[in-house]
Design a protein around this motif. Structure first.
Motif, PDB file in Angstrom:
ATOM      1  N   PRO A   1       2.291   7.982  -6.556  1.00  0.00           N
ATOM      2  CA  PRO A   1       2.410   8.268  -5.120  1.00  0.00           C
ATOM      3  C   PRO A   1       2.110   9.705  -4.722  1.00  0.00           C
ATOM      4  CG  PRO A   1       4.575   8.009  -6.106  1.00  0.00           C
ATOM      5  CD  PRO A   1       3.585   7.581  -7.134  1.00  0.00           C
TER       6      PRO A   1
ATOM      7  N   THR B   1      10.521   6.083  -1.058  1.00  0.00           N
ATOM      8  CA  THR B   1       9.892   7.310  -0.583  1.00  0.00           C
ATOM      9  C   THR B   1       9.773   8.285  -1.747  1.00  0.00           C
ATOM     10  OG1 THR B   1      12.030   8.219   0.079  1.00  0.00           O
ATOM     11  CG2 THR B   1      10.765   7.050   1.774  1.00  0.00           C
ATOM     12  N   TYR B   2       8.818   9.184  -1.634  1.00  0.00           N
ATOM     13  CA  TYR B   2       8.519  10.094  -2.725  1.00  0.00           C
ATOM     14  C   TYR B   2       8.268  11.488  -2.163  1.00  0.00           C
ATOM     15  CZ  TYR B   2       7.408   5.478  -4.625  1.00  0.00           C
ATOM     16  OH  TYR B   2       7.470   4.159  -4.997  1.00  0.00           O
TER      17      TYR B   2
ATOM     18  N   GLY C   1       0.543   8.387   2.210  1.00  0.00           N
ATOM     19  CA  GLY C   1       1.008   9.730   1.884  1.00  0.00           C
ATOM     20  C   GLY C   1       0.612  10.741   2.936  1.00  0.00           C
TER      21      GLY C   1
ATOM     22  N   TYR D   1      -5.666   8.288  -3.483  1.00  0.00           N
ATOM     23  CA  TYR D   1      -5.756   7.893  -2.077  1.00  0.00           C
ATOM     24  C   TYR D   1      -7.219   7.767  -1.677  1.00  0.00           C
ATOM     25  CZ  TYR D   1      -0.777   8.511  -1.717  1.00  0.00           C
ATOM     26  OH  TYR D   1       0.576   8.369  -1.889  1.00  0.00           O
TER      27      TYR D   1
ATOM     28  N   SER E   1      -4.137   6.612   2.617  1.00  0.00           N
ATOM     29  CA  SER E   1      -3.597   5.382   2.053  1.00  0.00           C
ATOM     30  C   SER E   1      -4.184   5.113   0.676  1.00  0.00           C
ATOM     31  CB  SER E   1      -3.863   4.193   2.982  1.00  0.00           C
ATOM     32  OG  SER E   1      -5.247   3.897   3.024  1.00  0.00           O
TER      33      SER E   1
ATOM     34  N   ALA F   1       5.225  10.718   0.373  1.00  0.00           N
ATOM     35  CA  ALA F   1       4.571   9.411   0.357  1.00  0.00           C
ATOM     36  C   ALA F   1       5.620   8.330   0.540  1.00  0.00           C
ATOM     37  CB  ALA F   1       3.806   9.206  -0.956  1.00  0.00           C
TER      38      ALA F   1
ATOM     39  N   ASN G   1       0.850  -1.184   0.000  1.00  0.00           N
ATOM     40  CA  ASN G   1       0.000   0.000   0.000  1.00  0.00           C
ATOM     41  C   ASN G   1       0.888   1.237   0.000  1.00  0.00           C
ATOM     42  OD1 ASN G   1      -2.535  -1.368   2.258  1.00  0.00           O
ATOM     43  ND2 ASN G   1      -2.302  -1.574   0.052  1.00  0.00           N
ATOM     44  N   CYS G   2       0.305   2.366  -0.337  1.00  0.00           N
ATOM     45  CA  CYS G   2       1.018   3.632  -0.312  1.00  0.00           C
ATOM     46  C   CYS G   2       0.403   4.511   0.777  1.00  0.00           C
ATOM     47  CB  CYS G   2       0.889   4.329  -1.665  1.00  0.00           C
ATOM     48  SG  CYS G   2       2.251   5.431  -2.069  1.00  0.00           S
TER      49      CYS G   2
ATOM     50  N   THR H   1      -1.746   1.116  -4.023  1.00  0.00           N
ATOM     51  CA  THR H   1      -0.364   0.988  -4.459  1.00  0.00           C
ATOM     52  C   THR H   1       0.266   2.363  -4.563  1.00  0.00           C
ATOM     53  OG1 THR H   1      -0.773   1.206  -6.837  1.00  0.00           O
ATOM     54  CG2 THR H   1      -1.062  -0.992  -5.881  1.00  0.00           C
ATOM     55  N   CYS H   2       1.571   2.377  -4.809  1.00  0.00           N
ATOM     56  CA  CYS H   2       2.290   3.625  -5.035  1.00  0.00           C
ATOM     57  C   CYS H   2       2.492   3.867  -6.534  1.00  0.00           C
ATOM     58  CB  CYS H   2       3.639   3.599  -4.321  1.00  0.00           C
ATOM     59  SG  CYS H   2       3.550   4.012  -2.557  1.00  0.00           S
TER      60      CYS H   2
ATOM     61  N   ASP I   1       6.189   3.845   0.365  1.00  0.00           N
ATOM     62  CA  ASP I   1       5.734   2.499   0.064  1.00  0.00           C
ATOM     63  C   ASP I   1       5.656   1.737   1.385  1.00  0.00           C
ATOM     64  OD1 ASP I   1       7.259  -0.279  -1.815  1.00  0.00           O
ATOM     65  OD2 ASP I   1       5.286  -0.047  -0.908  1.00  0.00           O
TER      66      ASP I   1
END
Length: 124
Positions: free
Chosen positions: A105, A58-59, A35, A111, A98, A50, A32-33, A101-102, A52
């Motif tokens: 992201p 990380t983003y 953020g 989200y 959440s 965000a 899940n992602c 997926t990312c 992972d």
């Protein structure tokens, strides 16, 4: 379903730091992602960072890179956001959310589950 609860907001002076927490429960799983986003009155929602969930990626949007750090404690199912060198422009409600997926992201539209938010107020 996933439940998210933010904490750690408050009032801080310019130049200070804060660490926000996002406690995840329910059907949160690796891949899940998660953020962090923020929104100030009269302004559009802004992506802050965000991660992972359960992974290492990380983003950050360019505007935040170097001043914010997102991290996680998998044992505690908690995602953290460290914000340094705070200024008055950082005053906002901060939310974690959440996504399945990312894949995208930094796109808030992907989200699906959002927390209630935690207020950050920076004064000079």
């Amino acid at each position: 379903q996933v439940q998210l609860v933010e904490s750690g907001g408050g009032s801080v002076q310019t130049g200070g730091s804060l660490r926000l927490s996002c406690a995840a429960s329910g059907d949160i799983r690796s891949g899940n992602c998660v953020g962090w986003f923020r929104q100030a009155p009269g302004r559009e929602r802004e992506t802050v960072a965000a991660i992972d969930f359960g992974g290492e990626s990380t983003y950050y949007p360019g505007s935040m890179r170097g001043r914010v750090t997102i991290s996680q404690d998998n044992a505690q199912n908690t995602v953290y956001l460290q914000v340094d060198r705070l200024n008055t422009e950082d005053t906002a409600m901060y939310y974690c959310a959440s996504a399945p997926t990312c894949g995208v992201p930094l796109g808030s539209h992907v989200y699906k589950t959002w927390g209630q938010g935690t207020q950050v107020t920076v004064s000079s």
